[in-house]
Motif scaffolding. Structure first.
Motif, PDB file in Angstrom:
ATOM      1  N   ALA A 227       0.946  -1.210   0.011  1.00  0.00           N
ATOM      2  CA  ALA A 227       0.001   0.030   0.056  1.00  0.00           C
ATOM      3  C   ALA A 227       0.886   1.343   0.052  1.00  0.00           C
ATOM      4  N   LEU A 228       1.938   1.162   0.751  1.00  0.00           N
ATOM      5  CA  LEU A 228       2.781   2.500   0.976  1.00  0.00           C
ATOM      6  C   LEU A 228       3.640   2.791  -0.235  1.00  0.00           C
ATOM      7  N   LYS A 229       4.034   1.750  -0.956  1.00  0.00           N
ATOM      8  CA  LYS A 229       4.712   1.545  -2.180  1.00  0.00           C
ATOM      9  C   LYS A 229       3.956   2.241  -3.313  1.00  0.00           C
ATOM     10  N   SER A 230       2.615   1.866  -3.460  1.00  0.00           N
ATOM     11  CA  SER A 230       1.642   2.139  -4.248  1.00  0.00           C
ATOM     12  C   SER A 230       1.403   3.783  -4.195  1.00  0.00           C
ATOM     13  N   GLU A 231       1.143   4.345  -2.954  1.00  0.00           N
ATOM     14  CA  GLU A 231       0.847   5.559  -2.537  1.00  0.00           C
ATOM     15  C   GLU A 231       2.130   6.439  -3.094  1.00  0.00           C
ATOM     16  N   VAL A 232       3.363   6.080  -2.796  1.00  0.00           N
ATOM     17  CA  VAL A 232       4.558   6.751  -3.137  1.00  0.00           C
ATOM     18  C   VAL A 232       4.752   6.910  -4.658  1.00  0.00           C
ATOM     19  N   ARG A 233       4.292   5.898  -5.415  1.00  0.00           N
ATOM     20  CA  ARG A 233       4.371   5.680  -6.928  1.00  0.00           C
ATOM     21  C   ARG A 233       3.506   6.678  -7.319  1.00  0.00           C
ATOM     22  N   LYS A 234       2.080   6.795  -7.010  1.00  0.00           N
ATOM     23  CA  LYS A 234       1.390   7.782  -7.411  1.00  0.00           C
ATOM     24  C   LYS A 234       1.437   9.217  -7.026  1.00  0.00           C
ATOM     25  N   ALA A 235       2.186   9.415  -5.863  1.00  0.00           N
ATOM     26  CA  ALA A 235       2.525  10.756  -5.618  1.00  0.00           C
ATOM     27  C   ALA A 235       3.783  11.238  -6.630  1.00  0.00           C
ATOM     28  N   VAL A 236       4.814  10.438  -6.884  1.00  0.00           N
ATOM     29  CA  VAL A 236       5.656  10.697  -7.785  1.00  0.00           C
ATOM     30  C   VAL A 236       5.106  10.911  -8.978  1.00  0.00           C
ATOM     31  N   LYS A 237       4.343  10.069  -9.539  1.00  0.00           N
ATOM     32  CA  LYS A 237       3.874  10.299 -10.871  1.00  0.00           C
ATOM     33  C   LYS A 237       2.959  11.838 -11.118  1.00  0.00           C
TER      34      LYS A 237
ATOM     35  N   ARG B  68       7.920  13.730   1.035  1.00  0.00           N
ATOM     36  CA  ARG B  68       7.537  13.179   2.372  1.00  0.00           C
ATOM     37  C   ARG B  68       7.421  11.963   2.783  1.00  0.00           C
ATOM     38  N   LEU B  69       6.624  11.411   1.525  1.00  0.00           N
ATOM     39  CA  LEU B  69       6.156   9.933   1.323  1.00  0.00           C
ATOM     40  C   LEU B  69       7.489   9.306   1.228  1.00  0.00           C
ATOM     41  N   LEU B  70       8.307   9.708   0.467  1.00  0.00           N
ATOM     42  CA  LEU B  70       9.720   8.885   0.089  1.00  0.00           C
ATOM     43  C   LEU B  70      10.345   8.673   1.264  1.00  0.00           C
ATOM     44  N   ASP B  71      10.618   9.694   2.359  1.00  0.00           N
ATOM     45  CA  ASP B  71      11.349   9.641   3.432  1.00  0.00           C
ATOM     46  C   ASP B  71      10.549   8.708   4.427  1.00  0.00           C
ATOM     47  N   LYS B  72       9.360   8.648   4.424  1.00  0.00           N
ATOM     48  CA  LYS B  72       8.408   7.914   5.357  1.00  0.00           C
ATOM     49  C   LYS B  72       8.710   6.342   4.831  1.00  0.00           C
TER      50      LYS B  72
ATOM     51  N   VAL C 285      10.726   0.172   3.580  1.00  0.00           N
ATOM     52  CA  VAL C 285       9.882  -0.384   2.268  1.00  0.00           C
ATOM     53  C   VAL C 285      10.871   0.021   1.064  1.00  0.00           C
ATOM     54  N   PHE C 286      11.638   0.976   1.088  1.00  0.00           N
ATOM     55  CA  PHE C 286      12.440   1.390   0.061  1.00  0.00           C
ATOM     56  C   PHE C 286      13.875   1.544   0.444  1.00  0.00           C
ATOM     57  N   LYS C 287      15.045   1.113  -0.187  1.00  0.00           N
ATOM     58  CA  LYS C 287      16.487   1.402   0.130  1.00  0.00           C
ATOM     59  C   LYS C 287      16.769   2.797   0.169  1.00  0.00           C
TER      60      LYS C 287
END
Length: 81
Positions: free
Chosen positions: A23-33, A55-59, A65-67
């Motif tokens: 869910a968090l990955k999906s949210e980050v991808r949407k925000a970046v797009k 903010r979402l990337l840092d979170k 979740v991400f490296k």
């Protein structure tokens, strides 16, 4: 399926974290797009979208979740755009 009680619990825990990470990955991808395709004329909105994506990337990095290098790369690309 596992036979040991603690392993059965672990399977359930892993599934919960997998779904939360997904869910968090999906949210980050949407925000970046959204930040990438924001109109150049609307600078204030674009800055706001970039800030939300950062903010979402840092979170997501703090939750593991991400490296760190992926997060730094994505943030750098957003700032360059």
């Amino acid at each position: 399926m596992a036979n040991i009680k603690s392993q059965k619990k672990r399977v359930l825990t892993n599934e919960k974290s997998r779904m939360a990470n997904k869910a968090l990955k999906s949210e980050v991808r949407k925000a970046v797009k959204k930040a990438k395709i924001a109109k150049a004329e609307d600078a204030a909105n674009k800055v706001e979208l970039i800030n939300e994506a950062v903010r979402l990337l840092d979170k997501s990095q703090s939750k593991g979740v991400f490296k760190p290098n992926k997060v730094a790369r994505e943030k750098s690309r957003l700032m360059a755009a």
